[in-house]
Scaffold this motif. Structure first.
Motif, PDB file in Angstrom:
ATOM      1  N   SER A 164       5.069  -3.966  -4.622  1.00 54.59           N
ATOM      2  CA  SER A 164       5.701  -2.788  -4.042  1.00 54.59           C
ATOM      3  C   SER A 164       4.658  -1.699  -3.780  1.00 54.59           C
ATOM      4  O   SER A 164       3.559  -1.707  -4.354  1.00 54.59           O
ATOM      5  CB  SER A 164       6.773  -2.248  -4.979  1.00 54.59           C
ATOM      6  N   ALA A 165       5.004  -0.765  -2.920  1.00 51.58           N
ATOM      7  CA  ALA A 165       4.106   0.359  -2.642  1.00 51.58           C
ATOM      8  C   ALA A 165       3.833   1.150  -3.914  1.00 51.58           C
ATOM      9  O   ALA A 165       2.706   1.609  -4.154  1.00 51.58           O
ATOM     10  CB  ALA A 165       4.717   1.250  -1.565  1.00 51.58           C
ATOM     11  N   ALA A 166       4.851   1.297  -4.754  1.00 48.26           N
ATOM     12  CA  ALA A 166       4.680   2.024  -6.011  1.00 48.26           C
ATOM     13  C   ALA A 166       3.671   1.317  -6.913  1.00 48.26           C
ATOM     14  O   ALA A 166       2.811   1.958  -7.528  1.00 48.26           O
ATOM     15  CB  ALA A 166       6.027   2.159  -6.722  1.00 48.26           C
ATOM     16  N   PHE A 167       3.764  -0.008  -6.977  1.00 46.96           N
ATOM     17  CA  PHE A 167       2.819  -0.764  -7.804  1.00 46.96           C
ATOM     18  C   PHE A 167       1.401  -0.629  -7.272  1.00 46.96           C
ATOM     19  O   PHE A 167       0.452  -0.383  -8.029  1.00 46.96           O
ATOM     20  CB  PHE A 167       3.227  -2.236  -7.838  1.00 46.96           C
ATOM     21  N   ARG A 168       1.229  -0.800  -5.979  1.00 47.99           N
ATOM     22  CA  ARG A 168      -0.103  -0.703  -5.376  1.00 47.99           C
ATOM     23  C   ARG A 168      -0.747   0.649  -5.675  1.00 47.99           C
ATOM     24  O   ARG A 168      -1.926   0.730  -6.023  1.00 47.99           O
ATOM     25  CB  ARG A 168      -0.015  -0.905  -3.862  1.00 47.99           C
ATOM     26  N   GLY A 169       0.033   1.696  -5.516  1.00 46.36           N
ATOM     27  CA  GLY A 169      -0.510   3.024  -5.746  1.00 46.36           C
ATOM     28  C   GLY A 169      -0.847   3.296  -7.197  1.00 46.36           C
ATOM     29  O   GLY A 169      -1.814   3.988  -7.503  1.00 46.36           O
ATOM     30  N   ARG A 170      -0.067   2.739  -8.080  1.00 48.74           N
ATOM     31  CA  ARG A 170      -0.227   3.021  -9.508  1.00 48.74           C
ATOM     32  C   ARG A 170      -1.288   2.169 -10.186  1.00 48.74           C
ATOM     33  O   ARG A 170      -1.966   2.634 -11.117  1.00 48.74           O
ATOM     34  CB  ARG A 170       1.121   2.798 -10.190  1.00 48.74           C
ATOM     35  N   PHE A 171      -1.467   0.927  -9.707  1.00 49.34           N
ATOM     36  CA  PHE A 171      -2.325   0.001 -10.443  1.00 49.34           C
ATOM     37  C   PHE A 171      -3.536  -0.487  -9.649  1.00 49.34           C
ATOM     38  O   PHE A 171      -4.239  -1.387 -10.101  1.00 49.34           O
ATOM     39  CB  PHE A 171      -1.506  -1.192 -10.933  1.00 49.34           C
ATOM     40  N   ARG A 172      -3.808   0.091  -8.521  1.00 49.67           N
ATOM     41  CA  ARG A 172      -5.008  -0.276  -7.787  1.00 49.67           C
ATOM     42  C   ARG A 172      -6.244   0.275  -8.501  1.00 49.67           C
ATOM     43  O   ARG A 172      -6.274   1.427  -8.929  1.00 49.67           O
ATOM     44  CB  ARG A 172      -4.953   0.247  -6.356  1.00 49.67           C
ATOM     45  N   ASP A 173      -7.255  -0.567  -8.630  1.00 54.01           N
ATOM     46  CA  ASP A 173      -8.545  -0.162  -9.199  1.00 54.01           C
ATOM     47  C   ASP A 173      -8.418   0.410 -10.609  1.00 54.01           C
ATOM     48  O   ASP A 173      -9.022   1.432 -10.939  1.00 54.01           O
ATOM     49  CB  ASP A 173      -9.238   0.844  -8.282  1.00 54.01           C
ATOM     50  N   VAL A 174      -7.667  -0.240 -11.456  1.00 55.86           N
ATOM     51  CA  VAL A 174      -7.574   0.150 -12.856  1.00 55.86           C
ATOM     52  C   VAL A 174      -8.921  -0.116 -13.528  1.00 55.86           C
ATOM     53  O   VAL A 174      -9.492  -1.196 -13.358  1.00 55.86           O
ATOM     54  CB  VAL A 174      -6.459  -0.647 -13.574  1.00 55.86           C
ATOM     55  N   PRO A 175      -9.465   0.846 -14.271  1.00 54.55           N
ATOM     56  CA  PRO A 175     -10.733   0.601 -14.970  1.00 54.55           C
ATOM     57  C   PRO A 175     -10.631  -0.593 -15.909  1.00 54.55           C
ATOM     58  O   PRO A 175      -9.563  -0.864 -16.473  1.00 54.55           O
ATOM     59  CB  PRO A 175     -10.967   1.904 -15.751  1.00 54.55           C
ATOM     60  N   ARG A 176     -11.736  -1.275 -16.092  1.00 52.42           N
ATOM     61  CA  ARG A 176     -11.730  -2.500 -16.889  1.00 52.42           C
ATOM     62  C   ARG A 176     -11.183  -2.270 -18.298  1.00 52.42           C
ATOM     63  O   ARG A 176     -10.440  -3.105 -18.823  1.00 52.42           O
ATOM     64  CB  ARG A 176     -13.157  -3.064 -16.971  1.00 52.42           C
ATOM     65  N   ASP A 177     -11.524  -1.139 -18.916  1.00 56.33           N
ATOM     66  CA  ASP A 177     -11.061  -0.910 -20.284  1.00 56.33           C
ATOM     67  C   ASP A 177      -9.583  -0.535 -20.352  1.00 56.33           C
ATOM     68  O   ASP A 177      -9.024  -0.415 -21.433  1.00 56.33           O
ATOM     69  CB  ASP A 177     -11.914   0.148 -20.987  1.00 56.33           C
ATOM     70  N   GLY A 178      -8.933  -0.376 -19.213  1.00 56.09           N
ATOM     71  CA  GLY A 178      -7.513  -0.065 -19.205  1.00 56.09           C
ATOM     72  C   GLY A 178      -6.637  -1.219 -18.762  1.00 56.09           C
ATOM     73  O   GLY A 178      -5.412  -1.068 -18.654  1.00 56.09           O
ATOM     74  N   LEU A 179      -7.244  -2.385 -18.494  1.00 53.56           N
ATOM     75  CA  LEU A 179      -6.487  -3.504 -17.934  1.00 53.56           C
ATOM     76  C   LEU A 179      -5.409  -4.025 -18.879  1.00 53.56           C
ATOM     77  O   LEU A 179      -4.280  -4.303 -18.461  1.00 53.56           O
ATOM     78  CB  LEU A 179      -7.442  -4.640 -17.561  1.00 53.56           C
TER      79      LEU A 179
END
Length: 207
Positions: A164-179
């Motif tokens: 979803s657009a909401a997912f893309r916006g919220r979880f794009r390029d999450v830092p490695r230590d936050g995965l």
């Protein structure tokens, strides 16, 4: 125009999935060695049962088990792989199929970039589809066209899902230590905040 990847390209794309989905790996191309998205085993505790309720939410009370199922295939449980897992479980319920069914075919449309390709590993973890079983395939597509089609071979019934657009916006390029934390969060979100169904194309038109 989309084109089906060669067998070698599929292996290379699957190999990149050892980089857990997130920002640090998002710009990297295929070529990092790991196990291909393909030796899926059915998540523990679901053998012989319909793997999901009709609304596609993860099994209640078993988040650690769900995350372990993703990590067993992907090497980690980042948000994009978990989203693929959520989509796979939803699709199985929608199609009325158990995990590891050979009646299922999964086609994932994605650029050859992690994050987007990680969805395929999540799908494999949820459904048991794999490259080796010849019921999981990857088709090269643009970032805007990322989607996964699940097809019941015996009936021709399909369901196509996309982030979803909401997912893309919220979880794009999450830092490695936050995965890890992000993956756990994705497991608990409502379906609409993770994925959406793609309307079928008009009669006679190809997707």
């Amino acid at each position: 125009m989309r084109k089906t990847m060669s067998h070698a390209a599929l292996i290379l794309l699957a190999a990149v999935s050892s980089i857990q989905c997130g920002g640090a790996g998002a710009g990297h191309r295929a070529g990092h060695a790991t196990e291909p998205a393909g030796h899926a085993t059915e998540p523990a505790g679901h053998a012989g049962h319909a793997p999901e309720q009709a609304h596609g939410r993860p099994a209640a009370g078993a988040p650690d088990e769900e995350l372990r199922a993703v990590a067993a295939i992907h090497g980690g449980a980042g948000p994009w792989a978990v989203a693929g897992y959520r989509m796979g479980r939803y699709a199985l319920a929608k199609l009325g199929l158990p995990a590891r069914s050979f009646d299922l075919e999964v086609i994932h449309h994605s650029p050859r970039n992690v994050q987007f390709s990680c969805i395929a590993d999540g799908a494999a973890a949820a459904t048991g589809a794999s490259l080796g079983k010849l019921n999981l395939s990857l088709v090269e597509a643009s970032e805007a066209a990322v989607e996964t089609t699940y097809r019941r071979r015996s009936t021709g019934q399909t369901v196509t899902l996309r982030p979803s657009a909401a997912f893309r916006g919220r979880f794009r390029d999450v830092p490695r230590d936050g995965l890890e934390a992000a993956g756990r969060e994705v497991l608990s979100l409502p379906d609409a905040e993770v994925f959406e169904e793609v309307p079928p194309p008009p009669a006679g038109a190809s997707r």
